[in-house]
Design a protein around this motif. Structure first.
Motif, mmCIF file in Angstrom:
data_model
loop_
_atom_site.group_PDB
_atom_site.id
_atom_site.type_symbol
_atom_site.label_atom_id
_atom_site.label_comp_id
_atom_site.label_asym_id
_atom_site.label_seq_id
_atom_site.Cartn_x
_atom_site.Cartn_y
_atom_site.Cartn_z
ATOM 1 N N TRP A 1 1.287 -11.187 0.736
ATOM 2 C CA TRP A 1 0.277 -11.145 -0.323
ATOM 3 C C TRP A 1 -1.057 -11.738 0.111
ATOM 4 C CZ3 TRP A 1 5.448 -12.484 -1.444
ATOM 5 C CH2 TRP A 1 6.182 -11.387 -1.951
ATOM 6 N N THR A 2 -1.315 -11.713 1.425
ATOM 7 C CA THR A 2 -2.626 -12.127 1.915
ATOM 8 C C THR A 2 -3.572 -10.937 1.843
ATOM 9 O OG1 THR A 2 -1.913 -11.583 4.136
ATOM 10 C CG2 THR A 2 -1.693 -13.878 3.474
ATOM 11 N N CYS A 3 -4.880 -11.224 1.883
ATOM 12 C CA CYS A 3 -5.882 -10.160 1.716
ATOM 13 C C CYS A 3 -5.713 -9.067 2.768
ATOM 14 C CB CYS A 3 -7.286 -10.730 1.820
ATOM 15 S SG CYS A 3 -7.634 -11.972 0.568
ATOM 16 N N ALA A 4 -5.351 -9.461 4.001
ATOM 17 C CA ALA A 4 -5.271 -8.475 5.084
ATOM 18 C C ALA A 4 -4.172 -7.456 4.858
ATOM 19 C CB ALA A 4 -5.048 -9.197 6.415
ATOM 20 N N GLU A 5 -3.229 -7.783 3.989
ATOM 21 C CA GLU A 5 -2.083 -6.887 3.785
ATOM 22 C C GLU A 5 -2.308 -5.855 2.681
ATOM 23 O OE1 GLU A 5 0.980 -6.385 5.064
ATOM 24 O OE2 GLU A 5 0.541 -7.668 6.766
ATOM 25 N N ILE A 6 -3.505 -5.810 2.119
ATOM 26 C CA ILE A 6 -3.743 -4.863 1.021
ATOM 27 C C ILE A 6 -3.746 -3.429 1.553
ATOM 28 C CG2 ILE A 6 -5.437 -4.102 -0.700
ATOM 29 C CD1 ILE A 6 -6.280 -6.984 -1.002
ATOM 30 N N PRO A 7 -2.920 -2.556 0.999
ATOM 31 C CA PRO A 7 -2.929 -1.165 1.463
ATOM 32 C C PRO A 7 -4.221 -0.480 1.012
ATOM 33 C CG PRO A 7 -0.990 -1.638 0.103
ATOM 34 C CD PRO A 7 -1.951 -2.764 -0.069
ATOM 35 N N ASN A 8 -4.820 0.283 1.887
ATOM 36 C CA ASN A 8 -6.004 1.057 1.518
ATOM 37 C C ASN A 8 -6.131 2.238 2.471
ATOM 38 O OD1 ASN A 8 -7.577 0.278 3.887
ATOM 39 N ND2 ASN A 8 -7.618 -1.763 2.942
ATOM 40 N N PRO A 9 -7.001 3.197 2.162
ATOM 41 C CA PRO A 9 -7.069 4.402 3.009
ATOM 42 C C PRO A 9 -7.371 4.064 4.466
ATOM 43 C CG PRO A 9 -8.297 4.722 0.985
ATOM 44 C CD PRO A 9 -7.893 3.281 1.011
ATOM 45 N N ALA A 10 -8.132 2.981 4.705
ATOM 46 C CA ALA A 10 -8.523 2.660 6.081
ATOM 47 C C ALA A 10 -7.305 2.292 6.932
ATOM 48 C CB ALA A 10 -9.531 1.517 6.070
ATOM 49 N N ASN A 11 -6.327 1.602 6.358
ATOM 50 C CA ASN A 11 -5.132 1.286 7.155
ATOM 51 C C ASN A 11 -3.980 2.232 6.833
ATOM 52 O OD1 ASN A 11 -4.144 0.333 4.747
ATOM 53 N ND2 ASN A 11 -4.251 -1.834 5.286
ATOM 54 N N ASN A 12 -4.326 3.451 6.405
ATOM 55 C CA ASN A 12 -3.324 4.465 6.069
ATOM 56 C C ASN A 12 -2.329 3.966 5.028
ATOM 57 O OD1 ASN A 12 -4.305 6.507 7.668
ATOM 58 N ND2 ASN A 12 -3.194 5.777 9.470
ATOM 59 N N TRP A 13 -2.794 3.128 4.135
ATOM 60 C CA TRP A 13 -1.964 2.583 3.056
ATOM 61 C C TRP A 13 -0.779 1.791 3.583
ATOM 62 C CZ3 TRP A 13 -4.248 3.102 -1.604
ATOM 63 C CH2 TRP A 13 -5.148 4.160 -1.782
ATOM 64 N N LEU A 14 -0.860 1.329 4.838
ATOM 65 C CA LEU A 14 0.232 0.511 5.358
ATOM 66 C C LEU A 14 -0.095 -0.926 5.037
ATOM 67 C CD1 LEU A 14 0.713 2.134 8.862
ATOM 68 C CD2 LEU A 14 2.142 2.383 6.845
ATOM 69 N N GLY A 15 0.676 -1.524 4.201
ATOM 70 C CA GLY A 15 0.434 -2.901 3.830
ATOM 71 C C GLY A 15 1.444 -3.259 2.779
ATOM 72 N N SER A 16 1.662 -4.552 2.575
ATOM 73 C CA SER A 16 2.701 -4.925 1.623
ATOM 74 C C SER A 16 2.146 -5.665 0.420
ATOM 75 C CB SER A 16 3.766 -5.756 2.330
ATOM 76 O OG SER A 16 3.146 -6.707 3.146
ATOM 77 N N ASN A 17 0.833 -5.780 0.335
ATOM 78 C CA ASN A 17 0.246 -6.476 -0.808
ATOM 79 C C ASN A 17 -0.034 -5.475 -1.930
ATOM 80 O OD1 ASN A 17 -1.173 -8.067 -2.573
ATOM 81 N ND2 ASN A 17 -2.602 -8.863 -1.073
ATOM 82 N N MET A 18 1.029 -5.093 -2.626
ATOM 83 C CA MET A 18 0.889 -4.040 -3.635
ATOM 84 C C MET A 18 -0.039 -4.423 -4.784
ATOM 85 S SD MET A 18 2.509 -2.007 -2.030
ATOM 86 C CE MET A 18 3.674 -2.136 -0.701
ATOM 87 N N PRO A 19 -0.009 -5.688 -5.260
ATOM 88 C CA PRO A 19 -0.899 -5.999 -6.388
ATOM 89 C C PRO A 19 -2.374 -6.020 -5.989
ATOM 90 C CG PRO A 19 0.786 -7.690 -6.089
ATOM 91 C CD PRO A 19 0.820 -6.827 -4.888
#
Lengths: 305, 572, 342
Positions: free
Chosen positions: B476-494
């Protein structure tokens, strides 16, 4: 001789028409009339039912979960305390609507393609290869693709319920017309070599008229059987779709869904499978008998008897 | 608590090898109890856990191949093929926390009769860390720099940075040792082509493969070279897969055709009725799994196009307000959710880290009791006016929620209950369920994945392996936010982003003392909870069942469920 | 007719290639993912790595051509090698179509599962046809008799009650309620490893087949008997039947030779559509009784987005559909010589 004359006079006085005859014959078919009555009751139940039995099918009363038969809940409740009668009534609306609409779509499509392929040799090949293609498509992945492409668009255009209803009818119709098409084509192939069709062709009857007047009435039996089976398939398929997230929202009851959910509880509360199962079976049975009656009524050889 | 003992070295001198702990009577013969039947409702695809992360594959392979150390049913680490758990105190872990040295128990043999040596351990690490192999257990080897054999029975793992918790590689069911001689030609891109090896791995465990039918059934026989000659008690084992949980439960509890059924996620009432037939026993145990709702802090409106559910798209129209999130949370009766959906395998929780005990916070227990009045009060005070249609409105924003989850009978029941409670506080809910393979699949082109989160609320279960929550908390750190730039790979869903939280995460990664780690984790947990980034619902346990005649089953949620199959016996 | 058959067979090849491409396109577009069912503890980076190792980062047409190469060239060559020891090219290291979940050659998986699918699903069609034809014939001959009414009732119930329900119902009755020592007890879980090498094992095999076969047979028979009945009814009122009777033919001959033969066209169509289904397996019934045949293999493949597996299975299925529809067309010609295609 006098009898015939009297009969003819009688006929003229009654002003008989083709559809009048059909109706007279249909009425004399006991099974068909019974089917009509049962189907009428089902239709009345699911349309007027919500006004007579006013419990909200989505209302949870967790204290009353897994109840048996009582005055408060005549058919009992499910594992979250939802009233089964209310669910059955509301579920019936969707199931009957989906069943009939999807059946009609698949029937029209299947008959259309089957007749064209059987009657016109030139397009037989392409149309039947198209049928092969549809038969071979992997249904589940295809559904997932359709959901992805169309669900949100339709939901925005028609609202969540109408949009999904249209999508479900379309999907079931599009994936179930092939058997009807193959069967109709087989019958048409045999039929078009029969003497009366050859006769019609030889006096220059246009193809459209031959098909409508001579071919279609003679392939009514398999079409009616397909229709009956189609209703059952559509009602069950609808429930399978909701598991893929394609169907209606999960708290929206349908008969197929009630039956599937109830199967887990088959030993605890058998009524949860009996009622939806009975509802589906009765609908299919009544459609079957109506189809039987309609077929007999449309067959001039039987009507004359 | 457990970690504290290990790291502080307070844990006795040694923990002897697992086989010795449970040493049985020596007169007993291997294979005296005939055949044991196990049923999993997911079928085993492959017996190489490095090529398949599925629980069913890991569990089945753990009957054959084993790690150096395991977790027991309480989450304590116990030596398995190693002589003891290395710690700083016993010199096994370097003072600077950058390396760990394992000593292998002498005399262990592979089922083909050859010796188990450090070369096999080193090879296992190379096999998994090969970049072309697509190893699914790579997380176990994160931050590993090298794995070196000191001698035949000693292995040293060196990390690229200090590891406060160095028990990733070779510990637990997800990181067992495979035989070098067998897999030597199967490294990297060749790994998938070794069907024979992947279906019949040679191991040190109590059983070995007799016949493998992929996605169907595995038959196994006792390993004649097993380190304890009196074990396993069963001469053969059948591991059947497929079907659904309800019929698996029925096969053990009612018809008695099988001896052990895994993960019986079925209606608690139905399960209780099955158990009443008297053929078997239902067992349950808790790990770290929590069923929770993720709250979308960003705007999922379709009008935003590519900015949908991203930080750039702006905050959520109403879930950005803490009072709304809190009201949603207190309106839920978690105890009822646990009772209706999970029975013995669920308890209400207000924490995202409910276990091990040392990490569990008690600061958020307000939500354990449902309070509709309080929820209404909160929304009234914040100015959300009840509209004529029973839905609250403020500044033209309606409290209307799209609530999505994967397709699963229990989740749909939970959705229905929550929808009703929220309607009582003037929140309108539309339910949506998505096929699990799509929802969790992460396909870039699908709008329905849990990473894209094109909804207001989504619900699923998450957990962490073993007992160390560091990687989990980093989710749940900022770097883990999924977004189009990281191909939605991330675990910070909220899409929760708080510099204070990120600072705690950094602090955690450099802290070694167990008490301090626990304090930081609790603080992070409380931060997430008080800000309402997630709404935890139920602490989920595992429910399995075994026949009454099958003895010695100890359900373990920290490791493979098959961890102690060598000790299973039959009694009449 | 021979000309027609050859022409059709020739036309089959481009049709099948096109079908295979459409199937691949659909599977590729489908939003499910091979990492979708992995535990949540596997982080996104590792999942991405897994996708790469499966070759998912290559463009769609490359993956399609790769599959074509593996399926149309390598697999037949491999069969030649394994069956006849003929080695063409590099026999040992040929890349075969491999499933993503089991990492083993898909063809081997299919071969392994053929026995149980043929036994259970195939037998259910045989039983279904054996039940349906007489019921259809008698129902039509004695239309609206009590036999017809009961037959109609049972077949409609059989068709409108789905197999997911009948399967569980039979298990509850025959596996749970009936005592295990009883003669009537039937196992709820199919043992695919059972080798029929003695009368005892044959008996076990029969017992474990009874429930899945009956569930499927009921469903199939319901459908078939309706078509049989409808078609018989149509023909019974035709002029040629009256002629045949007038000629003094025996009623049995009229019914079973003349009417039956002319009524078979829709029935042949339905059976021809069903034979590929035998190989497609019965997904729900196989799941309930854990027969673990081709249907279960397919559904696991679909759930796990195992594209090579699903593509291969579906394509074999497509081949069978195209072939059996051809067989049906030829049979039409034999049943009714007036039907000509040339």
């Amino acid at each position: 001789m006098t009898d015939t004359a009297a009969q003819e006079q009688n006929v003229q006085s009654k002003n008989r028409s083709l559809w009048g005859d059909v109706w007279v014959q249909f009425r004399s078919h006991k099974g068909a009339m019974l089917g009509m009555v049962v189907f009428g009751i089902i239709l009345f139940g699911v349309t007027a039912g919500p006004y007579l039995w006013t419990i909200d099918p989505q209302y949870l009363d967790i204290r009353d979960k897994n109840q048996g038969i009582s005055w408060k809940h005549p058919l009992g409740t499910d594992q979250l305390g939802r009233d089964l009668l209310a669910q059955l009534i509301h579920g019936g609306r969707v199931s009957v609507a989906v069943g009939l609409a999807a059946m009609l779509l698949s029937l029209v499509l299947g008959t259309f393609i089957g007749v064209l392929a059987g009657y016109f040799k030139r397009i037989d090949g392409p149309l039947m290869r198209l049928t092969d293609l549809f038969l071979a498509l992997p249904i589940l992945p295809l559904l997932l693709v359709i959901i992805m492409l169309f669900r949100d668009t339709l939901r925005n255009a028609f609202g969540p319920e109408t949009g999904i209803f249209l999508l479900i009818v379309f999907i079931i119709g599009m994936t179930s017309w092939m058997q009807t098409a193959r069967i109709v084509r087989g019958d048409v192939l045999a039929l078009k070599e029969r003497e009366f069709i050859l006769a019609a062709n030889s006096i220059g009857t246009p193809a459209r008229r031959v098909i409508l007047r001579h071919i279609l009435p003679n392939i009514m039996s398999p079409i009616m059987v397909s229709a009956t089976l189609g209703v059952a398939t559509a009602i069950i398929t609808e429930s399978a779709l909701s598991f893929l997230g394609l169907g209606f929202p999960s708290d929206f009851p349908t008969w197929g869904r009630l039956l599937f959910d109830g199967t887990t509880f088959i030993q605890q509360s058998p009524s949860r499978v009996i009622w939806p199962g009975l509802a589906i079976s009765l609908t299919v049975l009544s459609v079957n008998f109506i189809g039987d009656g309609l077929r007999d009524a449309l067959d001039p050889r039987i009507r004359g008897r | 608590m457990n970690m504290k003992h290990i790291l502080a070295g307070a844990l006795g001198a040694t923990l002897v090898a697992g086989s010795a702990v449970y040493a049985g009577s020596h007169e007993a013969q291997q294979g005296r109890d005939g055949n044991v039947n196990i049923i999993y409702w997911q079928a085993v695809s492959i017996l190489n856990p490095f090529l398949s992360g599925g629980t069913k594959d890991i569990d089945a392979s753990n009957l054959i191949i084993e790690p150096l150390a395991r977790y027991d049913e309480e989450g304590n680490m116990i030596a398995w093929l190693a002589t003891e758990i290395p710690t700083v105190a016993n010199g096994g872990v370097a003072e600077d926390l950058t390396s760990i040295t394992w000593n292998i128990t002498p005399g262990i043999k592979w089922s083909d009769g050859t010796d188990f040596t450090s070369a096999d351990v080193v090879f296992t690490a190379e096999y998994c860390m090969n970049p072309d192999g697509g190893c699914q257990q790579l997380t176990s080897f994160s931050d590993v720099e090298s794995v070196v054999a000191v001698d035949d029975l000693t292995v040293t793992v060196t990390f690229t940075k200090p590891k406060p918790f160095p028990y990733g590689p070779f510990v637990g069911g997800t990181s067992p040792i495979i035989q070098k001689a067998q897999f030597e030609n199967c490294v990297g891109a060749e790994a998938p082509n070794c069907t024979e090896q992947n279906f019949n791995p040679i191991g040190t465990g109590p059983f070995m493969v007799d016949e493998f039918r992929a996605n169907d059934v595995v038959t196994m026989v006792a390993n004649p070279n097993y380190r304890d000659p009196s074990k396993p008690a069963f001469a053969s084992l059948t591991f059947k897969g497929g079907g659904d949980a309800a019929s698996a439960g029925r096969a053990v509890l009612e018809t008695g055709e099988f001896d052990y059924a895994w993960n019986l996620q079925i209606d608690p009432g139905v399960l209780a009725d099955m158990a009443a037939a008297g053929n078997g026993t239902v067992i349950s145990s808790y790990g770290t799994a929590v069923e929770r709702m993720m709250v979308n802090m960003t705007n999922p409106s379709a009008d935003l196009g590519d900015l949908r559910s991203t930080l750039e798209g702006g905050p959520h129209p109403f879930l950005q307000f803490a009072e709304v999130r809190r009201a949603l949370s207190v309106a839920i009766d978690r105890n009822l959710l646990a009772e209706v959906g999970y029975g013995k395998a669920g308890t209400a929780t207000c924490n995202v880290v409910p276990a091990p005990a040392i990490y569990a916070s008690t600061a958020n227990d307000e939500c354990l009791v449902q309070n509709i009045d309080l929820a209404n009060q909160i929304l009234d005070d914040a100015g959300w006016e009840m509209g004529s249609d029973g839905v609250r409105v403020k500044d033209g924003v309606r409290l209307s929620i799209l609530y999505q989850t994967s397709t699963n009978a229990v989740r749909q029941d939970t959705q229905a209950l929550v929808k009703q409670w929220w309607s009582e506080i003037g929140v309108e809910t539309e339910l949506k369920n998505i096929d699990a393979a799509v929802f969790f699949g992460g396909d870039q082109s699908s709008p329905d994945t849990f990473q894209k989160f094109f909804a207001d609320i989504e619900m699923y279960t998450n957990l962490f392996d073993g007992t160390d929550p560091e990687a989990y908390m980093n989710s749940w750190t900022c770097a883990e936010i999924p977004n189009p730039a990281n191909n939605w790979l991330g675990s910070n869903m909220p899409r929760y982003c708080n510099p204070a939280y990120d600072a705690l995460a950094t602090e955690l990664s450099t802290t070694a003392a167990i008490e301090d780690r626990a304090r930081i984790v609790r603080e992070m947990n409380d931060m997430l909870m008080s800000e309402g980034a997630m709404i935890p619902l139920v602490h989920r346990g595992r429910v399995s069942a075994h026949a009454n005649s099958l003895q010695g089953v100890i359900l373990n949620t920290w490791d493979s469920e098959m961890w102690n199959a060598a000790d299973w016996t039959r009694s009449e | 007719m021979l000309n027609y058959t050859i022409r059709r067979l020739f036309f089959t090849i481009p049709t099948l290639l096109f079908i295979s491409f459409v199937i691949f396109l659909i599977l590729d577009m489908a939003p499910n993912d091979p990492t979708g069912n992995l535990p949540m503890t596997i982080p996104p980076e590792v999942r991405e790595n897994i996708r790469k190792s499966l070759g998912l980062d290559a463009p769609m047409y490359v993956r399609y051509l790769l599959w074509c190469n593996q399926f149309f060239i390598n697999e037949p060559l491999n069969l030649l090698y394994e069956w006849f020891d003929w080695c063409i090219g590099d026999c040992e290291n040929r890349t075969r179509v491999r499933s993503w979940s089991t990492r083993s050659p898909v063809v081997d998986l299919i071969v392994e599962r053929m026995p149980q699918t043929l036994w259970v699903v195939g037998m259910s069609y045989v039983v279904g046809i054996l039940i349906a034809l007489p019921i259809g014939v008698i129902s039509a001959y004695k239309q609206y008799s009590w036999f017809d009414q009961i037959g109609t009732f049972i077949s409609m119930i059989g068709f409108s009650v789905p197999t997911f329900f009948t399967g569980v119902l039979l298990i509850v009755i025959f596996s749970v309620w009936i005592d295990q020592d009883s003669w009537f007890w039937l196992p709820s879980i199919y043992d695919t490893t059972l080798v029929v090498d003695s009368w005892g094992n044959f008996w076990l095999q029969v017992r474990q087949m009874i429930m899945p076969v009956m569930v499927l047979a009921l469903y199939n028979a319901a459908q078939l008997s309706r078509f049989m009945r409808a078609s018989m009814l149509d023909n019974l009122s035709q002029d040629y039947v009256r002629t045949a009777r007038a000629k003094g033919l025996k009623e049995k001959t009229v019914l079973l030779v003349h009417v039956l033969r002319n009524s078979m066209i829709p029935v042949v169509t339905v059976i021809a559509l069903s034979v590929p289904q035998v190989f497609g397996g019965a997904i729900i019934t196989e799941q309930i009784f854990r027969v673990n045949g081709l249907g279960q293999l397919l559904i696991i493949g679909i759930q796990g987005a195992d594209i090579p597996l699903v593509q291969t299975l579906t394509f074999i299925f497509a081949v069978l559909i195209v072939l059996f529809n051809l067989v049906a067309d030829i049979l039409y010609g034999l049943l009714d010589p007036r039907i000509r295609y040339d």
